[in-house]
Design a protein around this motif. Structure first.
Motif, mmCIF file in Angstrom:
data_model
loop_
_atom_site.group_PDB
_atom_site.id
_atom_site.type_symbol
_atom_site.label_atom_id
_atom_site.label_comp_id
_atom_site.label_asym_id
_atom_site.label_seq_id
_atom_site.Cartn_x
_atom_site.Cartn_y
_atom_site.Cartn_z
ATOM 1 N N GLY A 101 0.835 -1.188 0.000
ATOM 2 C CA GLY A 101 0.000 0.000 0.000
ATOM 3 C C GLY A 101 0.879 1.251 0.000
ATOM 4 O O GLY A 101 2.100 1.147 -0.094
ATOM 5 N N TYR A 220 -2.743 -6.249 -6.474
ATOM 6 C CA TYR A 220 -3.735 -5.487 -5.719
ATOM 7 C C TYR A 220 -5.127 -5.521 -6.356
ATOM 8 O O TYR A 220 -5.279 -5.630 -7.578
ATOM 9 C CB TYR A 220 -3.338 -4.011 -5.671
ATOM 10 N N ASP A 246 -4.449 3.242 3.244
ATOM 11 C CA ASP A 246 -4.899 1.994 2.619
ATOM 12 C C ASP A 246 -6.404 1.960 2.384
ATOM 13 O O ASP A 246 -6.879 1.254 1.502
ATOM 14 C CB ASP A 246 -4.521 0.787 3.489
#
Length: 282
Positions: A101, A220, A246
């Motif tokens: 992140g 991701y 995040d």
């Protein structure tokens, strides 16, 4: 070395180091604070042909291998004190290089924008999410001089799981989010967004989040966000930095502006194992 790629140990990536040499058909590597090493064959200072047998010695561990293709990459990982051939597998999620992140980290490598084929039950959210998606595609072209790859949610293939996926919408409007929703740490239904002990109405709140994709945890999934700096930063590159952590819950009653995607009601970082931490604001 330009012909070696590495993954570093958690929290020790800044000390990671690999020294290497090639003698005949033997590649010798000595590592420090490294968990995985990949030797990129087509970047080696010495040419090896397809079919050549190689010996790779990593920190004293001897591995026998061979060249399968001109663009082959030979990957090994640390198993205790010794090295073994193959890609590292992690027994549980953890933050590490290329998977730590915040939201903006997803845009430092290949990604696909995933458009919703449906409509959310919450009209205010649906309008906001689709506007943020269109804004991101337009602004990526203007700020980064490229056209993002964009696919409808029903067009995704297994091969697309090998890149970061930037999905807009919710479980009602986007088929990808519907598939992953139950595996994400913040619970999101048609009625509520549940972040720890804090509950927000989905009628007038949106969720922004980055998380390892449950369908391929080396990449991701991002929900409802492009890069997080906005128009206020375009004329001053000192402001072109990540503006969100995040995850963030956005109050949609406040319209987006040149700084924010709406009113940030709550936001935070996940823990070292991508768990939802106790929040300051609950």
């Amino acid at each position: 070395m330009y012909w070696v790629q590495i993954d570093a140990m958690e929290k020790e990536w800044e000390k990671a180091r690999v020294d290497g040499s090639i003698t005949g058909n033997t590649i010798t590597l000595k590592t420090q604070n490294v968990t995985s090493v990949s030797v990129v064959m087509n970047q080696l200072p010495k040419h090896f042909a397809v079919g050549d047998k190689l010996t790779i010695i990593i920190d004293g561990t001897v591995l026998k291998t061979g060249v399968l293709a001109e663009n082959d990459t030979l990957t090994s990982h640390k198993d205790g004190a010794r090295w073994t051939a193959g890609i590292i597998t992690y027994p549980q999620l953890l933050k590490r290089h290329d998977l730590q992140g915040p939201v903006d980290d997803a845009f430092t490598s290949a990604f696909i924008v995933v458009k919703p084929s449906g409509t959310s039950k919450n009209a205010l959210f649906d309008k906001w999410s689709k506007a943020e998606m269109n804004r991101f595609v337009e602004q990526w072209r203007m700020q980064f001089r490229g056209d993002p790859v964009v696919k409808m949610d029903y067009e995704l293939t297994a091969a697309d799981m090998a890149v970061n996926l930037i999905a807009f919408g919710d479980a009602q409007s986007n088929k990808l989010i519907a598939k992953l929703n139950a595996k994400l740490p913040i619970k999101w239904t048609a009625n509520n967004i549940q972040a720890g002990s804090a509950t927000y109405s989905a009628k007038d709140h949106g969720l922004i989040m980055i998380y390892p994709n449950p369908l391929n945890q080396r990449h991701y999934i991002v929900l409802n966000s492009g890069f997080t700096f906005r128009e206020d930063a375009y004329l001053n590159n000192s402001k072109q930095i990540p503006m969100l952590p995040d995850w963030a819950v956005v109050d949609l009653n406040t319209p987006p502006d040149f700084v924010h995607p709406g009113k940030i009601e709550n936001a935070g970082f996940f823990g070292e194992h991508w768990e939802l931490k106790k929040m300051v604001k609950e």
